[in-house]
Design an enzyme around this catalytic site. Structure first.
Site, PDB file in Angstrom:
ATOM      1  N   GLY A  30      30.743  46.337  48.175  1.00 14.49           N
ATOM      2  CA  GLY A  30      31.751  47.654  48.075  1.00 14.49           C
ATOM      3  C   GLY A  30      30.894  48.767  49.116  1.00 14.49           C
ATOM      4  N   ASN A  57      20.780  49.627  40.589  1.00  9.57           N
ATOM      5  CA  ASN A  57      21.602  49.441  41.654  1.00  9.57           C
ATOM      6  C   ASN A  57      21.040  49.992  43.087  1.00  9.57           C
ATOM      7  OD1 ASN A  57      24.184  50.493  39.571  1.00  9.57           O
ATOM      8  ND2 ASN A  57      23.744  48.545  40.085  1.00  9.57           N
ATOM      9  N   ARG A  60      19.836  48.278  46.472  1.00  6.53           N
ATOM     10  CA  ARG A  60      20.811  47.635  47.485  1.00  6.53           C
ATOM     11  C   ARG A  60      22.002  48.311  47.744  1.00  6.53           C
ATOM     12  NH1 ARG A  60      20.899  45.550  42.555  1.00  6.53           N
ATOM     13  NH2 ARG A  60      22.732  45.196  41.334  1.00  6.53           N
ATOM     14  N   CYS A 162      43.810  28.690  43.559  1.00  4.89           N
ATOM     15  CA  CYS A 162      44.090  27.161  44.039  1.00  4.89           C
ATOM     16  C   CYS A 162      42.982  26.471  43.933  1.00  4.89           C
ATOM     17  CB  CYS A 162      44.720  27.298  45.208  1.00  4.89           C
ATOM     18  SG  CYS A 162      46.379  27.883  45.665  1.00  4.89           S
ATOM     19  N   CYS A 174      25.518  24.080  16.725  1.00  7.44           N
ATOM     20  CA  CYS A 174      24.361  23.337  15.848  1.00  7.44           C
ATOM     21  C   CYS A 174      23.183  23.357  16.638  1.00  7.44           C
ATOM     22  CB  CYS A 174      24.855  22.094  15.478  1.00  7.44           C
ATOM     23  SG  CYS A 174      25.255  20.835  16.614  1.00  7.44           S
TER      24      CYS A 174
END
Length: 426
Positions: A30, A57, A60, A162, A174
């Site tokens: 974004g 964050n 990057r 799809c 277990c």
């Protein structure tokens, strides 16, 4: 920086400057996408993101700085993007796209929707809203060095749902509770333990020995004797793990002895489990403290992250982790719960995982995290804009699903193989 709009033909440039688009997500992809959009000449942008900025964050998501930690991603991304193009009209929503307010009518006001999400539920929701509103959607995602961009348009391409998505790997209860044999088993158990102690209890995430294990063989008299032999703090098996932990004030020593002594002794009564397996060894806090506690003044060698700890060292890490999480719970007030977060909570209870299994990839495995690569996000964000330009040019038929492979193609034929047309199925 110079905007790209000057190099585009007039009809497309006009469409870019007047159309209204929605960006869903202001994280890794974004941030790169918002920067690309304003520099391309897009003027009317709405961005929505539920998350707040975390220190992790910053390596990057370059629209954010250290001073922004704790603030809304959408709002800060808007403010930072406006520095590239002050004339842009950006609206930020610090909210979930799955909020009922963002219904079909909300989506219909956009000419184009661009996804920059990191979870399947939100992707499914946006996909359905865009189909219902008959709005083109550009879906994207990255996983390490891999990435993909695809255009979804009702009646022309298949939709996001799809194609079947791989289910998250699960493990028998277990196995997790009684006979863990791989690092991931121990890590899942520790993640369950976090929720049982500090988060929302889930009956499917119990951490105590599984008495319904089909492999187990029982000797009732011996079971009762062993199960209560070391219990000096009351009957800890007739109440929930959380209820008992609260009653002790989240005492690290009592928690340790329950999990790694009493429960292990209980497991040892399941005789059949240990016919072909190495039986576990119970650990007692006080015995370890007396026998393995290092002499005062003994210096630790090497860097902190490179030190190889003994069992008592991991006991101390367990104690520190429990105390840290207990403090966080107290800060939230009576009846509060901590929520597992794949980054934030993982750091705070990382030491618990290291006690369960000192494994270098434990954090990523516990949070199902694939490390994010800044350059991958940048490439994918650029491809999103290129596909968007095709749509605004009325060239939907030329849109492709673009895959960013792990290895660079060595020939034109291989490169062409990473682009494929998509049949209309929806």
């Amino acid at each position: 920086m110079v905007q790209l709009v000057g190099s585009l033909r007039k009809e497309l440039a006009d469409s870019i400057s007047t159309c209204k688009i929605l960006v869903v997500g202001a994280g890794g992809i974004g941030c790169e996408l918002l920067k690309n959009l304003v520099l391309t000449g897009f003027k009317n942008i709405e961005v929505i993101d539920l998350d707040t900025i975390d220190v992790s964050n910053l390596n990057r998501q370059f629209l954010f700085q250290k001073k922004h930690v704790g603030k809304s991603k959408a709002q800060v991304a808007k403010e930072s993007a406006l520095q590239f193009c002050p004339s842009a009209n950006i609206t930020a929503y610090h909210d979930s796209i799955m909020n009922p307010d963002y219904n079909v009518e909300f989506f219909r006001k956009f000419m184009l929707v661009m996804n920059a999400l990191d979870n399947r539920a939100a992707r499914n929701h946006v996909n359905r809203m865009c189909l219902a509103a008959d709005i083109p959607l550009i879906e994207s995602g990255t996983a390490g060095y891999l990435g993909q961009v695809t255009v979804i348009k009702k009646g022309m391409t298949e939709c996001y749902e799809c194609q079947p998505k791989p289910a998250q790997k699960t493990f028998p209860g277990c196995t997790i509770r009684n006979t863990p044999s791989e690092p991931i088993h121990c890590i899942v158990w520790a993640k369950y333990l976090f929720n049982q102690l500090f988060g929302e209890e889930d009956a499917d995430q119990e951490v105590s020995p599984d008495t319904a294990d089909p492999e187990a063989a029982w000797n009732p008299e011996e079971t009762a004797a062993r199960a209560t032999a070391s219990d000096k703090d009351g009957d800890i098996k007739r109440v929930s793990t959380k209820e008992w932990a609260r009653s002790t004030g989240y005492d690290p020593v009592k928690l340790f002895n329950k999990l790694f002594k009493d429960d292990i002794m209980y497991l040892l009564t399941m005789d059949k489990l240990w016919k072909k397996r190495k039986a576990p060894t119970p650990l007692d806090w006080h015995q370890l403290e007396n026998s393995e506690c290092p002499k005062e003044g003994t210096p630790a060698s090497g860097l902190k992250d490179q030190q190889v700890l003994d069992v008592w060292g991991y006991c101390q890490l367990f104690q520190h982790s429990v105390e840290t999480l207990r403090s966080q719970l107290q800060e939230k007030g009576e009846g509060a719960e901590l929520v597992w977060d794949k980054v934030k909570t993982r750091r705070s209870c990382e030491l618990v995982f290291h006690l369960i299994f000192p494994y270098k990839n434990v954090g990523s495995m516990a949070g199902n995290i694939i490390p994010a690569i800044a350059t991958t996000n940048a490439v994918i964000a650029g491809l999103i804009v290129l596909e968007g330009l095709k749509i605004l040019s009325g060239e939907l038929e030329s849109c492709r699903t673009v895959n960013l492979p792990e290895q660079v193609p060595q020939s034109q034929e291989e490169a062409a193989g990473s682009l494929r047309a998509r049949p209309a199925q929806c």
